[in-house]
Design a protein around this motif. Structure first.
Motif, PDB file in Angstrom:
ATOM      1  N   ALA A 122       3.822 -10.017   7.522  1.00 23.95           N
ATOM      2  CA  ALA A 122       3.758 -11.231   6.708  1.00 23.95           C
ATOM      3  C   ALA A 122       4.390 -11.001   5.336  1.00 23.95           C
ATOM      4  O   ALA A 122       5.136 -11.853   4.832  1.00 23.95           O
ATOM      5  CB  ALA A 122       2.310 -11.674   6.551  1.00 23.95           C
ATOM      6  N   ALA A 123       4.112  -9.858   4.725  1.00 18.89           N
ATOM      7  CA  ALA A 123       4.686  -9.554   3.412  1.00 18.89           C
ATOM      8  C   ALA A 123       6.198  -9.444   3.486  1.00 18.89           C
ATOM      9  O   ALA A 123       6.924  -9.974   2.623  1.00 18.89           O
ATOM     10  CB  ALA A 123       4.077  -8.263   2.864  1.00 18.89           C
ATOM     11  N   LEU A 124       6.716  -8.763   4.495  1.00 18.08           N
ATOM     12  CA  LEU A 124       8.163  -8.633   4.654  1.00 18.08           C
ATOM     13  C   LEU A 124       8.812  -9.987   4.897  1.00 18.08           C
ATOM     14  O   LEU A 124       9.887 -10.283   4.351  1.00 18.08           O
ATOM     15  CB  LEU A 124       8.480  -7.688   5.812  1.00 18.08           C
ATOM     16  N   SER A 125       8.178 -10.817   5.703  1.00 15.56           N
ATOM     17  CA  SER A 125       8.713 -12.142   5.983  1.00 15.56           C
ATOM     18  C   SER A 125       8.738 -13.012   4.725  1.00 15.56           C
ATOM     19  O   SER A 125       9.678 -13.756   4.478  1.00 15.56           O
ATOM     20  CB  SER A 125       7.880 -12.813   7.075  1.00 15.56           C
ATOM     21  N   ALA A 126       7.696 -12.893   3.917  1.00 12.55           N
ATOM     22  CA  ALA A 126       7.583 -13.730   2.721  1.00 12.55           C
ATOM     23  C   ALA A 126       8.491 -13.267   1.587  1.00 12.55           C
ATOM     24  O   ALA A 126       9.098 -14.083   0.888  1.00 12.55           O
ATOM     25  CB  ALA A 126       6.133 -13.754   2.237  1.00 12.55           C
ATOM     26  N   LEU A 127       8.582 -11.953   1.403  1.00  9.76           N
ATOM     27  CA  LEU A 127       9.225 -11.405   0.201  1.00  9.76           C
ATOM     28  C   LEU A 127      10.531 -10.675   0.456  1.00  9.76           C
ATOM     29  O   LEU A 127      11.320 -10.493  -0.467  1.00  9.76           O
ATOM     30  CB  LEU A 127       8.244 -10.458  -0.498  1.00  9.76           C
ATOM     31  N   GLY A 128      10.728 -10.207   1.681  1.00  4.09           N
ATOM     32  CA  GLY A 128      11.920  -9.443   1.998  1.00  4.09           C
ATOM     33  C   GLY A 128      11.734  -7.967   1.714  1.00  4.09           C
ATOM     34  O   GLY A 128      10.969  -7.579   0.825  1.00  4.09           O
ATOM     35  N   PRO A 129      12.439  -7.100   2.451  1.00  2.00           N
ATOM     36  CA  PRO A 129      12.247  -5.652   2.312  1.00  2.00           C
ATOM     37  C   PRO A 129      12.695  -5.078   0.986  1.00  2.00           C
ATOM     38  O   PRO A 129      12.277  -3.990   0.612  1.00  2.00           O
ATOM     39  CB  PRO A 129      13.066  -5.076   3.472  1.00  2.00           C
TER      40      PRO A 129
ATOM     41  N   SER B 251       8.213  -0.984  -8.658  1.00  2.71           N
ATOM     42  CA  SER B 251       7.748  -0.143  -7.550  1.00  2.71           C
ATOM     43  C   SER B 251       8.906   0.209  -6.631  1.00  2.71           C
ATOM     44  O   SER B 251      10.024  -0.304  -6.764  1.00  2.71           O
ATOM     45  CB  SER B 251       6.683  -0.894  -6.744  1.00  2.71           C
ATOM     46  N   GLU B 252       8.638   1.074  -5.668  1.00  2.00           N
ATOM     47  CA  GLU B 252       9.596   1.287  -4.598  1.00  2.00           C
ATOM     48  C   GLU B 252       9.784  -0.037  -3.855  1.00  2.00           C
ATOM     49  O   GLU B 252       8.937  -0.932  -3.924  1.00  2.00           O
ATOM     50  CB  GLU B 252       9.084   2.360  -3.638  1.00  2.00           C
ATOM     51  N   PRO B 253      10.896  -0.193  -3.127  1.00  2.00           N
ATOM     52  CA  PRO B 253      11.095  -1.440  -2.367  1.00  2.00           C
ATOM     53  C   PRO B 253       9.935  -1.694  -1.409  1.00  2.00           C
ATOM     54  O   PRO B 253       9.270  -0.763  -0.941  1.00  2.00           O
ATOM     55  CB  PRO B 253      12.399  -1.185  -1.608  1.00  2.00           C
ATOM     56  N   LEU B 254       9.735  -2.944  -1.101  1.00  2.00           N
ATOM     57  CA  LEU B 254       8.648  -3.320  -0.204  1.00  2.00           C
ATOM     58  C   LEU B 254       8.755  -2.591   1.137  1.00  2.00           C
ATOM     59  O   LEU B 254       7.738  -2.229   1.735  1.00  2.00           O
ATOM     60  CB  LEU B 254       8.674  -4.837   0.026  1.00  2.00           C
ATOM     61  N   SER B 255       9.977  -2.360   1.603  1.00  2.02           N
ATOM     62  CA  SER B 255      10.152  -1.639   2.869  1.00  2.02           C
ATOM     63  C   SER B 255       9.479  -0.274   2.821  1.00  2.02           C
ATOM     64  O   SER B 255       8.832   0.148   3.791  1.00  2.02           O
ATOM     65  CB  SER B 255      11.639  -1.479   3.187  1.00  2.02           C
ATOM     66  N   ALA B 256       9.618   0.442   1.708  1.00  3.66           N
ATOM     67  CA  ALA B 256       9.002   1.764   1.573  1.00  3.66           C
ATOM     68  C   ALA B 256       7.481   1.655   1.473  1.00  3.66           C
ATOM     69  O   ALA B 256       6.752   2.498   2.012  1.00  3.66           O
ATOM     70  CB  ALA B 256       9.560   2.487   0.353  1.00  3.66           C
TER      71      ALA B 256
ATOM     72  N   VAL C 292       8.353  -2.514   9.786  1.00  8.14           N
ATOM     73  CA  VAL C 292       7.109  -2.443  10.548  1.00  8.14           C
ATOM     74  C   VAL C 292       7.240  -1.386  11.644  1.00  8.14           C
ATOM     75  O   VAL C 292       6.304  -0.618  11.906  1.00  8.14           O
ATOM     76  CB  VAL C 292       6.761  -3.811  11.161  1.00  8.14           C
ATOM     77  N   LEU C 293       8.415  -1.306  12.272  1.00  8.08           N
ATOM     78  CA  LEU C 293       8.628  -0.322  13.328  1.00  8.08           C
ATOM     79  C   LEU C 293       8.878   1.065  12.766  1.00  8.08           C
ATOM     80  O   LEU C 293       8.323   2.055  13.244  1.00  8.08           O
ATOM     81  CB  LEU C 293       9.802  -0.742  14.212  1.00  8.08           C
TER      82      LEU C 293
END
Length: 494
Positions: A169-176, A317-322, A411-412
């Motif tokens: 949900a966070a990745l979908s909303a905000l992007g990696p 912060s580090e990117p959301l992906s991290a 996520v994967l």
């Protein structure tokens, strides 16, 4: 490795290793690319496993293994390709031979569709170790076809596997690429500095030192002398304490904290936590300001930044992906709750448990996922009020593997790897054919055990799966039963 439980005194909890996996999946042209990903991943993981064993400890060896694996994927026409021609290599036919070599015993044949999976999984699902209620779903990630289901629509307590939903949900909303900002603001009269928390739980002393240095430079340029220091946590609302109460698995949820409120210098796993994460962070910042030459005569106090204040220093912060990868690999509850609140802020909801629940649910609904019976009470899975279905988790993992939502790839890549990393680091053995092939999020509460992730079967198919169990009486036996289910998907039937 052990994972946070809701009753930490019930049994000792180990610490697990940290691993930030690279993002090796990219958007392709459709299901054909996913078949290439699945088949190439088999060969790549064999190389990765050998490299890890040769390189030694996981923290250093895994990075080398992943580099080797990426090189193999490129040579094999795999996941790094933005598009693949129809005459490209087809790795799937070679997968059974590769797995036979890895298993070292007997010939392996993949389950031939739903009938084969029923024969392989049904007896394992009937194990008494899985408690009184269990559910399982397996989906072919390339086609989206459901290959196996038992209790697919039964809402169950997921424990930490709910982090899959939170992070997606966070990745979908905000992007990696999104980063969480922590700022320092100076009042219009230049007399008050305010440290403003943006919700980054990974803020640490080094980041605070950088903020202090930047602040000192700005104040010197403006000719500002000593200042009053305040700290602002208003970005979050609602109760700070998780419903499970004071707990070594999670700090009070605050928009401002350093080192996740840990008091023992650890960076993962259970730890003693402060009951005042924002105040502690502000006091460390005050000391660092002093080191940088900025005097703050009095102790910092809580308060909002004054209207008209200007930003004099910022830390991202580090990117959301991290952050997503770290949250999933280490089952980090503090990061998971922060990501749920970031999703709420993006949706215009209050950054609270209730607001996060509404925002995450709405985002998953927008992704077209089956939400009947779902209740996302928190972001971490520590709350027993959480309810999801095995169908939801499996579909979500398949969606993350598909070509239409590349923003969900972390996520994967953040899922622990069987036998190597995170909360799967000490599950599966070096001789298991599933070691290195299963990537899955674990879930553990007293009486609740779950496993959800992806694997590659003997036909080279990438499968998304979710196994949920409630009413378990032995954590070790339940985990072994779940691991057996995952291994059955990987090695097929003999």
């Amino acid at each position: 490795m052990a994972e946070p439980v809701d009753r930490p005194t019930d049994e000792p909890l180990n610490r697990w290793g940290r691993w930030n996996a690279p993002k090796y999946l990219k958007r392709g042209s459709g299901p054909h690319d996913l078949r290439l990903v699945a088949g190439s991943a088999v060969l790549g993981l064999v190389v990765a496993a050998g490299a890890v064993l040769a390189a030694g400890p996981w923290d250093s060896g895994q990075r080398k293994a992943e580099r080797d694996r990426a090189a193999v994927l490129q040579r094999a026409g795999g996941a790094h390709h933005e598009g693949t021609g129809s005459d490209g290599p087809e790795p799937a036919p070679s997968a059974p031979a590769v797995l036979s070599a890895l298993g070292a015993t007997g010939g392996l044949t993949a389950p031939a569709g739903a009938g084969g999976l029923e024969e392989a999984l049904a007896p394992l699902l009937d194990s008494p170790a899985l408690g009184s209620v269990r559910a399982a779903v397996v989906v072919d990630a390339a086609t989206g076809k459901q290959l196996f289901a038992r209790g697919a629509a039964t809402p169950m307590t997921p424990a930490s596997t709910v982090k899959i939903a939170t992070t997606a949900a966070a990745l979908s909303a905000l992007g990696p690429a999104h980063r969480i900002a922590t700022t320092v603001r100076l009042s219009p009269d230049s007399r008050t500095l305010t440290l403003v928390g943006g919700g980054d739980p990974t803020l640490d002393k080094a980041a605070l030192r950088s903020l202090a240095a930047g602040t000192a430079r700005s104040l010197r340029e403006g000719g500002t002398g000593s200042v009053r220091l305040t700290y602002d946590t208003s970005r979050y609302s609602g109760p700070a304490l998780h419903p499970i109460g004071p707990n070594e698995n999670i700090a009070p949820v605050s928009a401002l904290m350093a080192d996740e409120g840990r008091l023992d210098k650890s960076d993962r796993g259970p730890a003693p936590r402060t009951d005042d994460p924002a105040g502690d962070a502000a006091r460390v910042f005050a000391d660092l300001l002093g080191d940088a030459g900025v005097a703050t005569p009095s102790a910092p106090v809580s308060g909002r930044a004054a209207a008209g204040s200007r930003t004099v220093a910022t830390h991202l912060s580090e990117p959301l992906s991290a952050l997503v990868e770290r949250a999933l690999t280490n089952s980090d509850n503090d990061i998971a709750e922060a990501l749920a609140r970031q999703t709420a802020i993006k949706a215009g909801e209050p950054a609270s448990f209730a607001g996060s629940r509404r925002a995450v649910t709405a985002r998953l609904k927008a992704l077209g996922l089956p939400l009947a019976g779902a209740r996302l009470a928190d972001g971490s899975g520590l709350d027993r009020a959480d309810k999801v279905t095995a169908g939801l988790l499996a579909r979500l993992l398949a969606l993350a593997a598909g070509p239409d939502h590349p923003e969900l790839r972390p996520v994967l890549s953040g899922l622990p790897v069987a036998g190597f990393s995170g909360t799967l680091g000490d599950r599966y053995t070096a001789t298991s054919p599933a070691t290195g092939l299963i990537r899955a999020k674990t879930g553990t509460l007293t009486g609740v055990n779950s496993l959800a992730g992806t694997t590659v079967d003997a036909q080279g198919r990438l499968l998304a799966f979710a196994f949920l169990a409630s009413g378990t009486t032995s954590r070790g036996e339940a985990e072994a039963a779940l691991d057996a289910l995952g291994a059955a998907l990987t090695k097929g039937t003999r």
